[in-house]
Design an enzyme around this catalytic site. Structure first.
Site, mmCIF file in Angstrom:
data_model
loop_
_atom_site.group_PDB
_atom_site.id
_atom_site.type_symbol
_atom_site.label_atom_id
_atom_site.label_comp_id
_atom_site.label_asym_id
_atom_site.label_seq_id
_atom_site.Cartn_x
_atom_site.Cartn_y
_atom_site.Cartn_z
ATOM 1 C CG ASN A 11 -1.712 1.246 1.398
ATOM 2 O OD1 ASN A 11 -1.749 2.081 0.488
ATOM 3 N ND2 ASN A 11 -2.364 1.402 2.546
ATOM 4 C CD1 TRP A 12 3.580 1.162 -2.980
ATOM 5 C CD2 TRP A 12 3.505 2.429 -4.827
ATOM 6 N NE1 TRP A 12 4.335 0.544 -3.938
ATOM 7 C CE2 TRP A 12 4.306 1.300 -5.087
ATOM 8 C CE3 TRP A 12 3.309 3.364 -5.843
ATOM 9 C CZ2 TRP A 12 4.927 1.091 -6.323
ATOM 10 C CZ3 TRP A 12 3.908 3.148 -7.075
ATOM 11 C CH2 TRP A 12 4.723 2.019 -7.302
ATOM 12 C CE LYS A 13 -0.056 3.172 4.726
ATOM 13 N NZ LYS A 13 0.104 3.220 6.159
ATOM 14 C CG HIS A 99 -5.752 2.050 5.403
ATOM 15 N ND1 HIS A 99 -5.214 2.930 6.314
ATOM 16 C CD2 HIS A 99 -4.783 1.134 5.147
ATOM 17 C CE1 HIS A 99 -3.961 2.561 6.585
ATOM 18 N NE2 HIS A 99 -3.682 1.470 5.892
ATOM 19 C CD GLU A 101 -2.585 5.497 6.823
ATOM 20 O OE1 GLU A 101 -2.621 5.513 5.581
ATOM 21 O OE2 GLU A 101 -1.667 4.957 7.468
ATOM 22 C CD GLU A 172 -3.292 -2.313 7.378
ATOM 23 O OE1 GLU A 172 -2.232 -2.589 6.835
ATOM 24 O OE2 GLU A 172 -3.915 -1.257 7.144
ATOM 25 N N GLY A 178 2.992 2.352 10.689
ATOM 26 C CA GLY A 178 4.009 3.384 10.512
ATOM 27 C C GLY A 178 4.781 3.734 11.778
ATOM 28 C CB SER A 217 5.500 -1.825 11.921
ATOM 29 O OG SER A 217 5.187 -0.469 12.159
ATOM 30 N N GLY A 238 3.029 -1.080 4.191
ATOM 31 C CA GLY A 238 3.091 0.337 3.831
ATOM 32 C C GLY A 238 4.521 0.755 3.556
ATOM 33 N N GLY A 239 5.183 1.291 4.566
ATOM 34 C CA GLY A 239 6.530 1.858 4.410
ATOM 35 C C GLY A 239 7.501 0.950 3.671
#
Ligand code: 13P
Length: 256
Positions: A11-13, A99, A101, A172, A178, A217, A238-239
């Protein structure tokens, strides 16, 4: 429990401009082609503006492409929004929904997530429904209640429409996203086991075939131990999905 093919999803966000996206996708595609007997499926979820370019780039690749959200209506006066049909039109076959976010940062409710799931299924998009508790909810021992109510609130009423071919869940924990923090392996084992049982109770035997991803993470160091947990059928990353070496190492681990 049958052994499911793992799904590794990036997930590149809201990251990566076109030139960098092209480079990153190329590196992942080259790497995945070098793996023999690959035991995992790969998904990249870039920002919506990059979908068409990446779907052209991956036209001969097994790597799948997903969006990070969609609107619940098919078309109309919804400034700034993108419908499920539009996502399919530019090459997406998956969509992330609910999600944290969006739930927490943009006040998206269960009802909205449910409407989006319905809209996405109507267009034959595979939905990845995200659920997770905050740190305070975890401290208060509310994790399972929160996850169950998010799932109940986000699933369409017609539970017989939920199939392993159109729905995936991602656990999640909000506090793990993150932050470099993850639940202990015992906690992930417990939560994923409870989620599996709850889904079987709600949906029926089909739920034993639904993929349950862990996200929060996940990186090349912890992927092996997390992916080996029962009822963890892949990762939503993600990251670490923004760094080719890191993401490719996770793909290697998941492919073994
Ligand atoms: P991180 O891997 O950066 O913690 O993000 C997880 C996530 O939110 C994936 O959807």
């Amino acid at each position: 429990m049958e052994n499911m093919r793992r799904l590794i999803a990036g997930n590149w966000k809201m990251n990566n401009l076109a030139a960098r996206a092209e480079q990153l996708v190329q590196a992942i595609d080259n790497h995945s082609k070098s793996i023999i007997n690959n035991k995992c499926d790969l998904l990249i979820c870039p920002s919506a503006n990059l979908l068409q370019m990446i779907s052209k780039q991956l036209v001969n690749s097994p790597i799948m492409i997903g969006a990070q959200d969609c609107h619940f209506e098919e078309k109309g006066a919804f400034t700034g929004e993108i419908s499920a049909k539009m996502l399919v039109d530019v090459g997406a076959s998956y969509v992330l929904l609910g999600h944290s976010e969006r739930r927490h940062g943009l006040f998206e409710t269960d009802n909205v997530v449910r409407a989006k799931v319905k809209a996405a299924h109507k267009e034959s998009l595979i939905t990845i429904i995200c659920v997770g508790e905050t740190d305070i909810q975890k401290e208060n021992g509310e994790t399972l209640n929160i996850l169950e109510s998010q799932i109940n609130g986000s699933l369409p009423e017609a539970k017989d429409k939920i199939k392993s071919s159109n729905t995936i869940f991602a656990y999640e924990p909000v506090w793990a996203i993150g932050t470099g923090k993850t639940p202990t392996l015992t906690e992930i084992t417990e939560v994923h086991g409870q989620l599996r049982n709850f889904l079987i109770k709600e949906i029926g035997p089909e739920a034993s075939r639904l993929r349950l991803l862990y996200g929060g993470s996940m990186n090349a160091k912890n992927a092996l131990s997390i992916l080996n947990i029962d009822n963890v059928d892949g990762g939503l990353i993600g990251g670490a999905s923004l760094i080719e070496d890191e993401f490719c190492k996770i793909i290697d681990i998941a492919s073994e």
